[in-house]
Design an enzyme around this catalytic site. Structure first.
Site, PDB file in Angstrom:
ATOM      1  N   CYS A 181       1.005  -1.145  -0.015  1.00 46.31           N
ATOM      2  CA  CYS A 181       0.039   0.066   0.067  1.00 46.31           C
ATOM      3  C   CYS A 181       1.108   1.344  -0.116  1.00 46.31           C
ATOM      4  O   CYS A 181       1.603   1.397   0.996  1.00 46.31           O
ATOM      5  CB  CYS A 181      -0.864   0.066   1.117  1.00 46.31           C
ATOM      6  SG  CYS A 181      -1.885   1.474   1.479  1.00 46.31           S
ATOM      7  N   ASN A 201       1.106  -4.888  -6.877  1.00 45.64           N
ATOM      8  CA  ASN A 201      -0.497  -5.345  -6.589  1.00 45.64           C
ATOM      9  C   ASN A 201      -1.258  -4.856  -8.038  1.00 45.64           C
ATOM     10  O   ASN A 201      -0.822  -4.037  -8.772  1.00 45.64           O
ATOM     11  CB  ASN A 201      -1.070  -4.817  -5.413  1.00 45.64           C
ATOM     12  CG  ASN A 201      -1.121  -3.266  -5.425  1.00 45.64           C
ATOM     13  OD1 ASN A 201      -0.676  -2.569  -6.380  1.00 45.64           O
ATOM     14  ND2 ASN A 201      -1.804  -2.810  -4.368  1.00 45.64           N
ATOM     15  N   CYS A 204      -5.375   5.989  -2.890  1.00 42.50           N
ATOM     16  CA  CYS A 204      -4.456   4.795  -3.115  1.00 42.50           C
ATOM     17  C   CYS A 204      -3.255   5.172  -3.781  1.00 42.50           C
ATOM     18  O   CYS A 204      -3.151   5.526  -4.761  1.00 42.50           O
ATOM     19  CB  CYS A 204      -5.479   3.842  -4.137  1.00 42.50           C
ATOM     20  SG  CYS A 204      -4.518   2.511  -4.211  1.00 42.50           S
TER      21      CYS A 204
END
Length: 322
Positions: free
Chosen positions: A100, A190, A259
């Site tokens: 993240c 990701n 994000c």
């Protein structure tokens, strides 16, 4: 080990482990519950993550970050084992996530708060399931809060250059938008699918309370970024840089205010569509603020943005929702 949350070193020991100390932090309003488990005594079960992240009856967050010594993480990839500290990140639904980009900056601020890192001594190496990430303190681009920059590792287009010629490698249906849009797959450790929209009106109409439909369905799911290019501007160094606005639906979470890996994916996709003359540096506006993405010639990316710790919490585990 136990499936209950262990008290942190700053909390009083309790035989029933009914209370824990946690920290609340965010990076451009992508928010997290942070747990100090440096000794590796906590098993972070999905049900407990969901309880902590629940917005009305829990603490409320987009995810939970556990700070733990890398030596205690059995599934840490080899590339991450050079780091002393590991960021064990879970989405709000309890699922494990590889990385993240906002979270790793908040992790660094947390390590600094705990006295485990001093930015003056140099960058912080952080272990993640996407490999090793390195964080350094930098001057703020906007605002007056502390900023950190993290090396995000390689950014790739899994479908290859042919996908650019075709406009993308996926078809994406978004509630609130009348037609299916092309999407481009981007891997930032990701999975992401980036969709470019014509204007801010389309961006505002999109309904991200439900997950966009992506075909073909990615095997591990995907984050979906809706992006509006805002053109180019001249940066403080006199060089051009791009500017985009973005909203995102994160797998396992829903729409979030920001994000970090999604911002990198958005910048990489728009630059790829723009061709070789497109800028290497991009400002990405998200609902929670602005981050800066630098796309390097070696295919790696750097992400800079704010990271703020806003509260120390005494959490009554017995009061969390069942």
């Amino acid at each position: 080990m136990t499936d209950a949350l262990a008290p942190t070193p700053t909390s009083a020991p309790a035989p029933d482990r009914a209370r824990i100390v946690a920290t609340k932090g965010h990076g451009t309003q992508n928010d997290f519950v942070l747990l100090d488990d440096r000794d590796g005594t906590l098993v972070l079960v999905p049900a407990r993550v969901r309880q902590l992240c629940e917005r009305r009856a829990g603490v409320g967050a987009d995810g939970v970050i556990r700070l733990v010594a890398t030596e205690h993480v059995e599934d840490a990839p080899a590339a991450a084992r050079a780091a002393r500290w590991f960021m064990d990140y879970r989405n709000a639904d309890g699922s494990v996530a590889q990385m993240c980009g906002n979270g790793v900056r908040v992790f660094a601020a947390y390590a600094q708060r705990l006295g485990l890192w001093d930015p003056v001594t140099g960058p912080l190496d952080v272990g993640t399931r996407a490999g090793l990430r390195t964080v350094a303190a930098v001057a703020p681009e906007v605002g007056d809060g502390p900023w950190f920059e993290v090396g995000m590792g390689p950014v790739t287009l899994p479908a290859g250059p042919g996908a650019l010629a075709d406009g993308g490698d996926a078809h994406v249906d978004v509630a609130g938008l009348s037609v299916t849009r092309p999407g481009l797959s981007v891997d930032v450790g990701n999975p992401h699918t980036v969709v470019v929209l014509a204007d801010g009106a389309d961006l505002a109409r999109a309904d991200l309370t439900t997950a966009p439909g992506v075909v073909p369905v990615p095997p591990e799911g995907t984050n979906v970024e809706l992006v509006v290019p805002l053109g180019e501007e001249v940066g403080p160094d006199g060089r051009p840089r791009g500017h985009v606005r973005m909203r995102v639906h994160e797998r396992g979470v829903g729409e979030t205010r920001s994000c970090g890996t999604g911002a990198v994916a958005a910048a990489a996709a728009v630059r790829a569509w723009g061709g070789p003359q497109a800028p290497d540096v991009w400002l990405v506006d998200v609902p929670g603020g602005t981050v800066r993405v630098t796309l390097r010639a070696d295919g790696h990316a750097e992400l800079a943005g704010p990271a703020l710790l806003v509260a120390e919490l005494d959490v009554d585990l017995a009061a969390l929702p069942a």
